[in-house]
Motif scaffolding. Sequence first.
Motif, short mmCIF file in Angstrom:
data_model
loop_
_atom_site.label_atom_id
_atom_site.label_comp_id
_atom_site.label_asym_id
_atom_site.label_seq_id
_atom_site.Cartn_x
_atom_site.Cartn_y
_atom_site.Cartn_z
N TYR A 49 35.43 49.46 32.03
CA TYR A 49 34.29 50.07 32.54
C TYR A 49 35.25 50.31 33.70
O TYR A 49 36.31 49.47 34.61
CB TYR A 49 33.61 48.60 32.46
CG TYR A 49 32.03 49.08 33.23
CD1 TYR A 49 30.85 50.30 33.09
CD2 TYR A 49 31.90 48.58 34.33
CE1 TYR A 49 29.59 50.39 33.22
CE2 TYR A 49 30.79 49.11 35.62
CZ TYR A 49 29.81 49.70 34.16
OH TYR A 49 28.46 50.22 34.90
N PRO A 50 35.14 51.25 35.28
CA PRO A 50 33.49 51.88 34.48
C PRO A 50 33.44 53.48 33.97
O PRO A 50 32.92 53.88 34.25
CB PRO A 50 32.90 52.36 36.09
CG PRO A 50 33.66 52.45 36.97
CD PRO A 50 35.30 51.43 36.14
N GLY A 51 34.61 53.81 33.21
CA GLY A 51 34.80 54.33 32.67
C GLY A 51 34.27 54.77 31.17
O GLY A 51 33.14 54.45 31.20
N PHE A 52 34.06 55.76 30.90
CA PHE A 52 34.09 55.82 29.52
C PHE A 52 34.39 54.86 28.37
O PHE A 52 35.33 54.47 27.97
CB PHE A 52 34.27 57.55 28.45
CG PHE A 52 33.41 57.20 27.05
CD1 PHE A 52 32.39 58.33 27.85
CD2 PHE A 52 33.61 57.71 26.09
CE1 PHE A 52 31.75 58.54 26.58
CE2 PHE A 52 32.34 57.22 24.97
CZ PHE A 52 31.45 58.85 25.23
N ALA A 53 32.94 54.14 27.74
CA ALA A 53 33.31 53.17 26.94
C ALA A 53 34.16 53.48 25.51
O ALA A 53 33.49 54.72 24.84
CB ALA A 53 31.81 52.48 26.61
N THR A 54 35.13 52.99 24.94
CA THR A 54 35.25 52.43 23.59
C THR A 54 33.84 52.42 22.50
O THR A 54 34.54 52.94 21.73
CB THR A 54 36.57 52.20 23.32
OG1 THR A 54 36.70 52.03 22.18
CG2 THR A 54 36.19 50.44 23.09
N ASP A 55 33.40 51.45 23.16
CA ASP A 55 32.18 51.40 21.70
C ASP A 55 31.38 52.81 21.33
O ASP A 55 30.95 52.68 21.16
CB ASP A 55 31.33 49.90 22.47
CG ASP A 55 32.44 48.69 22.29
OD1 ASP A 55 33.39 49.26 21.81
OD2 ASP A 55 31.65 47.73 23.02
N LEU A 56 31.35 53.45 22.07
CA LEU A 56 30.81 54.67 22.59
C LEU A 56 30.98 56.21 21.26
O LEU A 56 30.63 57.15 21.91
CB LEU A 56 29.45 54.76 24.13
CG LEU A 56 28.48 54.44 23.82
CD1 LEU A 56 28.04 54.15 25.91
CD2 LEU A 56 27.01 54.31 23.48
N GLN A 57 33.15 55.90 21.81
CA GLN A 57 33.49 56.66 20.97
C GLN A 57 33.10 57.24 19.97
O GLN A 57 32.94 58.35 19.16
CB GLN A 57 34.89 56.77 21.17
CG GLN A 57 36.00 57.41 20.43
CD GLN A 57 36.63 57.14 19.28
OE1 GLN A 57 36.14 57.67 18.00
NE2 GLN A 57 36.77 55.81 19.26
N ALA A 58 32.84 56.16 18.67
CA ALA A 58 32.70 56.80 16.94
C ALA A 58 31.44 57.38 17.26
O ALA A 58 31.03 59.06 16.85
CB ALA A 58 32.16 55.36 16.06
N GLN A 59 30.13 57.51 18.83
CA GLN A 59 29.24 58.06 18.19
C GLN A 59 29.31 59.12 18.78
O GLN A 59 28.42 60.56 18.33
CB GLN A 59 28.33 57.25 19.22
CG GLN A 59 27.89 55.81 18.06
CD GLN A 59 28.84 54.90 19.17
OE1 GLN A 59 29.63 55.07 18.71
NE2 GLN A 59 28.15 53.60 19.18
N LEU A 60 29.44 59.33 19.77
CA LEU A 60 30.49 60.80 20.78
C LEU A 60 31.30 61.47 19.74
O LEU A 60 30.95 62.25 19.50
CB LEU A 60 30.51 60.24 21.81
CG LEU A 60 30.95 62.22 22.27
CD1 LEU A 60 29.69 62.04 23.66
CD2 LEU A 60 32.14 62.08 22.94
#
Length: 335
Positions: free
Chosen positions: A216-227
């Motif tokens: 953070y504040p970069g792209f969260a690893t926890d949203l990688q699979a969803q993207l």
Amino acid sequence: APYDLVKTMRASFLVIGPLVARFGKARVSTPGGCAIGARPINLHLKGLEALGATIEQTHGYVEAKATKLRGAKIYLDLPSVGATENLMMAATLADGTTLIENAAKEPEIEDLANALNGMGGKIHGAGSDIIQIDGVNALHGITHRIIPDRIEAGSFVIAAALTGGDVLVKGARTEHLEAFLIKLKEAGVVLTPDESGIRVRRNGAIKSVDVTTLPYPGFATDLQAQLMVLMAVADGVSVITETIFENRFMHAQELDRMGAQIKLEGNRAIVRGVRELSGAPVMASDLRASVALILAGLVAKGTTEVSRVYHLDRGYEGIEKKLSLLGAQIVRVKG
């Protein structure tokens, strides 16, 4: 804190800092959680030792003891969220001043600091890479409303973008999701923030975008699979680079079973968008993979059955009910 509790949720290990600070000793099982890569607890333990605790690891448990913790200067080799939180709580009741350098900057760190300050703590700099904690003798109770879960919010944003719906994600805060929302706008998703949340609509086809996960504040690893699910049905080819965890592409092979075209090259996933996914039986490997496969099922032709969804309940409360209210045909099957 026994193994049977700690093994299912990694955050359970966060009790060790406040327990040893308040009672002078703590015995906590080493943590479990999702199998997404190495997440050692050495930063937690080194920090507690710097505060004056003695640490022993035996038979799968960590025992920490201290007559009284004392303030110290702590440098984290990595900006670990869990270590920052654990040490911040421990230092709140330590004698003297503690400095945590290279601290995690996530919104959850700020929220925890706000709660502790409301209880009588003296914490400054939360949300930056240097946090100062001036120890106090005791804390008192408060009423505190925690911030909305930005990862759950982002997951519902993806759901709306995938299905072409028109959804208001109530409570979602744009300031907590800036890198994520920038990428969605690049992909052609229409986002309209207001005081109540974020309205999500899709304007035509989804465009492919490249993403690199970062602290953070970069792209969260926890949203990688969803993207990745969104990119699986986007126009063009996208490259998703995972820099936080080395084993966080396990959902890719399950998406391939549904017709996605994903090629893995080390810590990169090359995703070639397809016209549609097809329903298939798939298996969830971790919390975020679970929700990613559910999102894929929303737009897949036919029926998708996701097994091992026990991961889900650690991060999404009643997700099948919320999606049903939005028009999804989804049920949880016991068995």
